[in-house]
Structure formats: structure tokens, C-alpha cells
Design an enzyme around this catalytic site. Structure first.
Site, PDB file in Angstrom:
ATOM      1  N   ASP A  11       0.770  -1.257   0.000  1.00 23.23           N
ATOM      2  CA  ASP A  11       0.000   0.000   0.000  1.00 23.23           C
ATOM      3  C   ASP A  11       0.800   1.306   0.000  1.00 23.23           C
ATOM      4  OD1 ASP A  11      -1.932  -1.922   0.253  1.00 23.23           O
ATOM      5  OD2 ASP A  11      -2.733  -1.220   2.164  1.00 23.23           O
ATOM      6  N   LYS A  97      -7.115  -4.885  -2.816  1.00 22.86           N
ATOM      7  CA  LYS A  97      -7.923  -5.290  -1.661  1.00 22.86           C
ATOM      8  C   LYS A  97      -8.880  -4.177  -1.266  1.00 22.86           C
ATOM      9  CE  LYS A  97      -4.122  -4.084   1.467  1.00 22.86           C
ATOM     10  NZ  LYS A  97      -4.713  -3.006   2.247  1.00 22.86           N
ATOM     11  N   CYS A 141      -2.350  -2.434   7.928  1.00 20.70           N
ATOM     12  CA  CYS A 141      -2.331  -3.429   6.853  1.00 20.70           C
ATOM     13  C   CYS A 141      -1.107  -4.336   6.893  1.00 20.70           C
ATOM     14  CB  CYS A 141      -2.470  -2.746   5.495  1.00 20.70           C
ATOM     15  SG  CYS A 141      -4.098  -1.973   5.311  1.00 20.70           S
TER      16      CYS A 141
END
Length: 198
Positions: A11, A97, A141
Site C-alpha cells: 500500500d 484489496k 495493513c
């Protein structure tokens, strides 16, 4: 069984870097070393996975619809794009995701590749059994992904010089939590030696 290693970059998107909707303080400062890890793994012909939050405009993940977070990383928006300094290789496997409006999608193990294959299936198909994790954010995450990796039986390495968390104390607790479950904490010099001599 032979160990097949892979790099996972979590990310590194505009909305998670300074100036973004959920910007992590100094989150962009890890990008140069992340780029070095990418080049190192590519030079050894090892897979590179790159995850992203890829939310729909309406999702229970957002405050507006009952969730905990402000709007961020909406698919096909500037905030959802990878940070411009992050050099995503052309042969990286992109994992998306948070695309299901009913799920938060913290863990990359909830992500799908471009052919809608679950991450776990992709790893098994490629015979990957050891992951090296970098990215943002350590206490969200990265944490959920690491715990899922351990739960699924992967050898796990956290790249301590290539992660950044929202909260320093929480991030330190996460590293304690993960290492107590047999994950290893490594830096670039350590990994470079490991990949060179193994």
C-alpha cells in the site's frame, strides 16, 4: 522443500503518504529503500507483489457509510494511485484489496490479482513459502497481512527499514507481536547478504 522467497510491498499509495487522506507521517521516506528491495529481488529473479487499497466509492469501510475511516484510496483516483516515487516494476503482480464494499480489506490475504485469483492461491501456484514484507502502515495493513501470513504457515520477514506506522508505540507492539510468532526482523544489508549467499 526448497524455499521460494518473494517480496511483498504493502500500500505505498498517495492517500497513505504525507498530504494524502490518511497520510502516515514520513511514510514517503521509506520509498527509496523499498525501491532498492524491489531491484534486489528482481535481480535474483524472485517475485515482487505490490498491494493497494482499491475501494469503491461506497463501502462500509468509510465513515460516511458507518465505518471507521475517512474516504481514501478510491479506485481510479489520484489518492488510490501508487506514490510517484515508488518505482513499480512492469512484472510486479498487483494485488487489489478492499474492493468488496462489505469488507475492510486490511490484509493482503483478502486481495485478488488482476485475474481475480486470491493472493493465497497465487502464492501456492508460484510455490512461494517465504515472504519479505515492506510498506504502510505497520500497525494496520502490514500487521494484518503479517499475522495472516504466519497463520497460513509462511516463513515471514519484516523489513524494518522499509515499513512505517501511524503510531510509533503501536508499531513497536506490532513488531513484538509478530516476532513472538516466529517472524524475523531484517534490514536491507541483512537481506542482501542472505539472497547473495543462499
Amino acid at each position: 522443500m526448497q524455499t521460494q522467497k518473494a517480496l511483498l510491498v504493502v500500500d505505498i499509495q498517495n492517500d497513505f503518504c504525507p498530504g494524502g487522506a490518511l497520510g502516515v507521517r514520513e511514510g514517503d521516506q521509506i520509498i527509496p529503500v523499498v525501491n532498492e528491495y524491489v531491484q534486489l529481488f528482481l535481480s535474483k529473479n524472485l517475485p515482487v507483489f505490490v498491494s493497494r487499497d482499491w475501494h469503491p466509492k461506497k463501502t462500509k469501510h468509510f465513515q460516511e457509510f458507518g465505518g471507521p475511516w475517512p474516504i481514501h484510496c478510491v479506485r481510479n483516483t489520484k489518492g488510490g494511485k501508487f506514490h510517484p516515487d515508488f518505482r513499480v516494476p512492469g512484472n510486479a503482480i498487483i494485488l487489489s484489496k478492499g474492493s468488496d464494499p462489505q469488507l475492510d480489506g486490511y490484509s493482503v490475504f483478502e486481495a485478488l490479482d488482476s485475474n481475480n485469483n486470491p493472493f493465497l492461491e497465487v502464492l501456492k501456484k508460484m510455490s512461494v513459502n517465504e515472504l519479505y514484507i515492506s510498506g504502510i502502515a505497520t500497525d494496520y495493513c502490514v500487521r494484518f497481512t503479517a499475522l495472516d501470513a504466519l497463520k497460513n504457515g509462511f516463513k515471514l520477514n519484516i523489513l524494518v527499514d522499509a515499513i512505517k506506522g501511524v503510531d510509533k508505540d503501536d508499531s513497536e507492539r506490532v513488531l513484538d507481536e509478530i516476532t513472538s510468532n516466529n517472524a524475523k526482523v531484517k534490514d536491507y544489508d541483512c537481506v542482501k547478504k542472505e539472497l547473495t549467499y543462499n
